[in-house]
Design a protein around this motif. Structure first.
Motif, PDB file in Angstrom:
ATOM      1  N   PHE A 242       0.830  -1.204   0.000  1.00 53.10           N
ATOM      2  CA  PHE A 242       0.000   0.000   0.000  1.00 53.10           C
ATOM      3  C   PHE A 242       0.872   1.264   0.000  1.00 53.10           C
ATOM      4  CE2 PHE A 242      -2.615  -3.353   1.703  1.00 53.10           C
ATOM      5  CZ  PHE A 242      -3.839  -3.159   1.079  1.00 53.10           C
ATOM      6  N   GLU A 243       2.043   1.163  -0.627  1.00 52.12           N
ATOM      7  CA  GLU A 243       2.957   2.302  -0.699  1.00 52.12           C
ATOM      8  C   GLU A 243       2.342   3.411  -1.551  1.00 52.12           C
ATOM      9  OE1 GLU A 243       3.747  -0.827  -1.296  1.00 52.12           O
ATOM     10  OE2 GLU A 243       5.407  -1.404   0.025  1.00 52.12           O
ATOM     11  N   THR A 244       2.487   4.640  -1.098  1.00 56.66           N
ATOM     12  CA  THR A 244       1.913   5.805  -1.776  1.00 56.66           C
ATOM     13  C   THR A 244       2.983   6.505  -2.612  1.00 56.66           C
ATOM     14  OG1 THR A 244       2.470   7.289   0.042  1.00 56.66           O
ATOM     15  CG2 THR A 244       0.343   6.151   0.174  1.00 56.66           C
ATOM     16  N   PRO A 245       2.565   7.388  -3.538  1.00 56.29           N
ATOM     17  CA  PRO A 245       3.560   8.177  -4.287  1.00 56.29           C
ATOM     18  C   PRO A 245       4.457   8.987  -3.364  1.00 56.29           C
ATOM     19  CG  PRO A 245       1.430   8.295  -5.366  1.00 56.29           C
ATOM     20  CD  PRO A 245       1.197   7.585  -4.073  1.00 56.29           C
ATOM     21  N   ASP A 246       3.889   9.532  -2.284  1.00 55.57           N
ATOM     22  CA  ASP A 246       4.721  10.295  -1.344  1.00 55.57           C
ATOM     23  C   ASP A 246       5.771   9.405  -0.692  1.00 55.57           C
ATOM     24  OD1 ASP A 246       3.512  12.682  -1.826  1.00 55.57           O
ATOM     25  OD2 ASP A 246       2.176  12.603  -0.081  1.00 55.57           O
ATOM     26  N   TYR A 247       5.392   8.176  -0.413  1.00 57.06           N
ATOM     27  CA  TYR A 247       6.353   7.238   0.184  1.00 57.06           C
ATOM     28  C   TYR A 247       7.483   6.943  -0.802  1.00 57.06           C
ATOM     29  CZ  TYR A 247       8.379   2.820   1.707  1.00 57.06           C
ATOM     30  OH  TYR A 247       9.269   1.834   2.057  1.00 57.06           O
ATOM     31  N   GLN A 248       7.142   6.768  -2.092  1.00 54.66           N
ATOM     32  CA  GLN A 248       8.176   6.511  -3.087  1.00 54.66           C
ATOM     33  C   GLN A 248       9.119   7.700  -3.202  1.00 54.66           C
ATOM     34  OE1 GLN A 248       9.010   3.621  -4.922  1.00 54.66           O
ATOM     35  NE2 GLN A 248      10.810   4.914  -5.266  1.00 54.66           N
ATOM     36  N   LYS A 249       8.570   8.908  -3.153  1.00 52.83           N
ATOM     37  CA  LYS A 249       9.424  10.102  -3.187  1.00 52.83           C
ATOM     38  C   LYS A 249      10.352  10.143  -1.978  1.00 52.83           C
ATOM     39  CE  LYS A 249       6.410  13.116  -5.924  1.00 52.83           C
ATOM     40  NZ  LYS A 249       5.611  14.369  -5.935  1.00 52.83           N
ATOM     41  N   TYR A 250       9.834   9.687  -0.851  1.00 52.01           N
ATOM     42  CA  TYR A 250      10.656   9.619   0.367  1.00 52.01           C
ATOM     43  C   TYR A 250      11.814   8.641   0.159  1.00 52.01           C
ATOM     44  CZ  TYR A 250      11.945   8.260   5.128  1.00 52.01           C
ATOM     45  OH  TYR A 250      12.642   7.971   6.266  1.00 52.01           O
ATOM     46  N   CYS A 251      11.516   7.476  -0.393  1.00 53.29           N
ATOM     47  CA  CYS A 251      12.565   6.482  -0.665  1.00 53.29           C
ATOM     48  C   CYS A 251      13.556   7.009  -1.699  1.00 53.29           C
ATOM     49  CB  CYS A 251      11.945   5.173  -1.151  1.00 53.29           C
ATOM     50  SG  CYS A 251      10.945   4.330   0.094  1.00 53.29           S
ATOM     51  N   ASP A 252      13.042   7.691  -2.720  1.00 51.23           N
ATOM     52  CA  ASP A 252      13.926   8.281  -3.724  1.00 51.23           C
ATOM     53  C   ASP A 252      14.931   9.215  -3.062  1.00 51.23           C
ATOM     54  OD1 ASP A 252      12.567   6.963  -5.724  1.00 51.23           O
ATOM     55  OD2 ASP A 252      11.386   8.706  -6.347  1.00 51.23           O
ATOM     56  N   LYS A 253      14.444  10.019  -2.115  1.00 54.54           N
ATOM     57  CA  LYS A 253      15.324  10.991  -1.460  1.00 54.54           C
ATOM     58  C   LYS A 253      16.391  10.294  -0.630  1.00 54.54           C
ATOM     59  CE  LYS A 253      16.630  15.167  -0.830  1.00 54.54           C
ATOM     60  NZ  LYS A 253      17.261  15.886  -1.963  1.00 54.54           N
ATOM     61  N   ILE A 254      16.055   9.192   0.002  1.00 57.53           N
ATOM     62  CA  ILE A 254      17.066   8.439   0.752  1.00 57.53           C
ATOM     63  C   ILE A 254      18.170   7.968  -0.186  1.00 57.53           C
ATOM     64  CG2 ILE A 254      17.481   6.203   1.885  1.00 57.53           C
ATOM     65  CD1 ILE A 254      15.043   6.668   3.565  1.00 57.53           C
ATOM     66  N   TYR A 255      17.778   7.443  -1.358  1.00 59.85           N
ATOM     67  CA  TYR A 255      18.779   6.945  -2.314  1.00 59.85           C
ATOM     68  C   TYR A 255      19.557   8.095  -2.960  1.00 59.85           C
ATOM     69  CZ  TYR A 255      17.219   2.081  -2.037  1.00 59.85           C
ATOM     70  OH  TYR A 255      16.937   0.810  -1.602  1.00 59.85           O
ATOM     71  N   LEU A 256      18.896   9.204  -3.232  1.00 57.95           N
ATOM     72  CA  LEU A 256      19.597  10.356  -3.804  1.00 57.95           C
ATOM     73  C   LEU A 256      20.645  10.893  -2.829  1.00 57.95           C
ATOM     74  CD1 LEU A 256      16.489  12.107  -5.372  1.00 57.95           C
ATOM     75  CD2 LEU A 256      18.519  11.444  -6.682  1.00 57.95           C
ATOM     76  N   ASN A 257      20.257  11.005  -1.566  1.00 58.73           N
ATOM     77  CA  ASN A 257      21.216  11.455  -0.558  1.00 58.73           C
ATOM     78  C   ASN A 257      22.352  10.453  -0.397  1.00 58.73           C
ATOM     79  OD1 ASN A 257      19.553  13.641  -0.157  1.00 58.73           O
ATOM     80  ND2 ASN A 257      18.783  12.982   1.835  1.00 58.73           N
ATOM     81  N   LEU A 258      22.003   9.171  -0.447  1.00 55.24           N
ATOM     82  CA  LEU A 258      23.028   8.133  -0.352  1.00 55.24           C
ATOM     83  C   LEU A 258      23.994   8.226  -1.523  1.00 55.24           C
ATOM     84  CD1 LEU A 258      24.293   5.497   0.694  1.00 55.24           C
ATOM     85  CD2 LEU A 258      22.469   4.245  -0.514  1.00 55.24           C
ATOM     86  N   ALA A 259      23.482   8.424  -2.730  1.00 56.78           N
ATOM     87  CA  ALA A 259      24.349   8.510  -3.908  1.00 56.78           C
ATOM     88  C   ALA A 259      25.310   9.685  -3.791  1.00 56.78           C
ATOM     89  CB  ALA A 259      23.503   8.643  -5.168  1.00 56.78           C
TER      90      ALA A 259
END
Length: 439
Positions: free
Chosen positions: A168-185
């Motif tokens: 039940f992941e939402t678009p906002d949740y995906q954006k949150y995950c994207d930001k974790i990976y972007l910061n990690l990169a």
């Protein structure tokens, strides 16, 4: 960032998914580059070709442990060994990142694709004309990793107070995950040079790489990893990327395609890539978000049976968890350019006199910077109740020995000594021995 201080997060911190990609060249039993067609099923997604027709790439599935990913790598390695041993003229896998004897550009056959896939061959000819085939003959390993869904969902709940159930992941949740990976990169861009320092394993090469008349002569490049150094696999410009959100990240890559510096996103020879699930396309990144991160600057290790030591695979997980668990440090264009230079500096053989420069202007030798970073990783995990303290300390201790006792533990130092009086012959002998062991 990952809230490693939370006891529930700590228990999930090392839950994730591993995938490995490994390139190796096929050679004949006299150490020459193979000119036979790809001898494996073209529909097999686990054994494919990279740039060269004779460059075999293994792609593992995704696994929840490093050990399982390594087991699948070994399984495909054995499949390849059996096939090559049964060919009319036996072949073997060349277990070094640096190529064997090269007679000229025509000695490196471009991979041949047909029908709807013929554009792949055309793209390889474009790369051949632009960069030369010699550089395309380098081989290496890529490490793919994603944090577990349970870890990311719990981290999101702690930060936002919103509970996200699996499925039940939402678009906002995906954006949150994207930001974790972007910061990690971005943190990886700053500190990922340590992967080069600790996995470099290609200080020697056959003299024919520089001059066809020097075949059979062992040459010391002055680098611990030629392919990661200034002489290796890089674009003709230093890209700077926008890590502020996924759209801008994709746009900053596409910018180089639009202005003609590269022909496709895949031509961006960058040490870190953020990838979506499924087809690796920028549009998929924009619409579906980031699924995992890829670390690319890993040498084939001829001292390891399957080209990589499992302790190095486990270390890269620790590094990524650490970099996701510390403060995000944005890099401006100058900082990004300097960070790319650090990757190239880390590929130098002399780690005591080659420098790492941080964005604040502070410099340390590669050896000292590596020791400092390993100490920071150790401190980070020592304050977290992962339940795996002993295993973590063993992995970090192994990496530390590469700097403290390089003659005995550093791959490049060992190879420079043991292969000095006949690089090509010794790599060939070890490669054939490896094949026969795995038949």
């Amino acid at each position: 960032m990952l809230h490693a201080e939370n006891e529930h997060i700590a228990k999930l911190l090392l839950s994730g998914n591993f995938g490995l990609e490994r390139e190796t060249l096929r050679v004949t039993e006299d150490g020459r580059l193979s000119h036979t067609a790809h001898p494996f099923d073209v529909e097999d997604s686990h054994i494919v070709r990279d740039f060269c027709e004779n460059q075999v790439e293994i792609n593992t599935s995704i696994h929840p442990t490093a050990g399982q990913a390594m087991s699948e790598l070994a399984e495909h390695h054995r499949r390849i060994a059996r096939t090559l041993a049964q060919m009319p003229s036996k072949e073997t896998l060349w277990m070094s990142s640096n190529p064997p004897q090269i007679l000229g550009e025509d000695d490196i056959p471009v991979a041949q694709f047909y029908g709807d896939s013929s554009n792949k061959t055309a793209y390889r000819h474009y790369l051949s004309n632009k960069y030369g085939r010699y550089k395309m003959a380098f081989s290496g390993i890529h490490f793919n990793y994603s944090f577990s869904g349970d870890l990311l969902r719990l981290n999101y709940e702690i930060e936002t107070g919103i509970n996200i159930k699996k499925g039940f992941e939402t678009p906002d949740y995906q954006k949150y995950c994207d930001k974790i990976y972007l910061n990690l990169a971005e943190n990886c861009l700053r500190y990922g040079w340590v992967v080069v320092t600790l996995t470099a394993a290609s200080p020697l090469l056959d003299g024919s790489y520089y001059d066809s008349k020097r075949h059979g002569i062992t040459v010391f490049s002055g680098m611990s990893s030629l392919r990661c150094s200034e002489l290796g696999y890089w674009n003709f410009f230093v890209p700077t990327l926008d890590y502020s959100n996924i759209e801008r990240y994709a746009d900053s890559i596409e910018h180089y395609v639009k202005n003609g510096l590269i022909s496709a996103p895949s031509e961006l020879y960058y040490p870190i890539r953020l990838k979506p699930r499924g087809k690796n396309k920028l549009e998929t990144l924009r619409t579906s978000g980031i699924n995992h991160i890829e670390l690319r600057p890993i040498d084939l290790n001829p001292l390891a049976e399957y080209g990589i030591d499992d302790r190095d695979v486990k270390f890269m997980q620790l590094l990524l968890v650490y970099l996701a668990g510390i403060n995000h440090e944005p890099l401006d264009a100058k900082g990004q350019v300097q960070s790319i230079q650090n990757y190239k500096s880390a590929a130098h053989f002399d780690t005591n006199n080659t420098k790492i420069m941080y964005p604040n202007g502070r410099t340390l030798s590669v050896a000292d910077a590596t020791a400092e970073l390993l100490n920071s990783i150790e401190w980070f995990f020592s304050h977290i109740a992962t339940g795996q303290t002993e295993r973590i300390n063993e992995i970090l201790a192994y990496q530390r020995k590469k700097i403290e006792e390089p003659d005995y533990y550093n791959y490049a130092h060992i190879i420079s000594r043991e292969y000095a009086d006949g690089f090509a012959d010794k790599v060939l002998a070890e490669s054939i021995k490896n094949r026969n062991k795995n038949v």
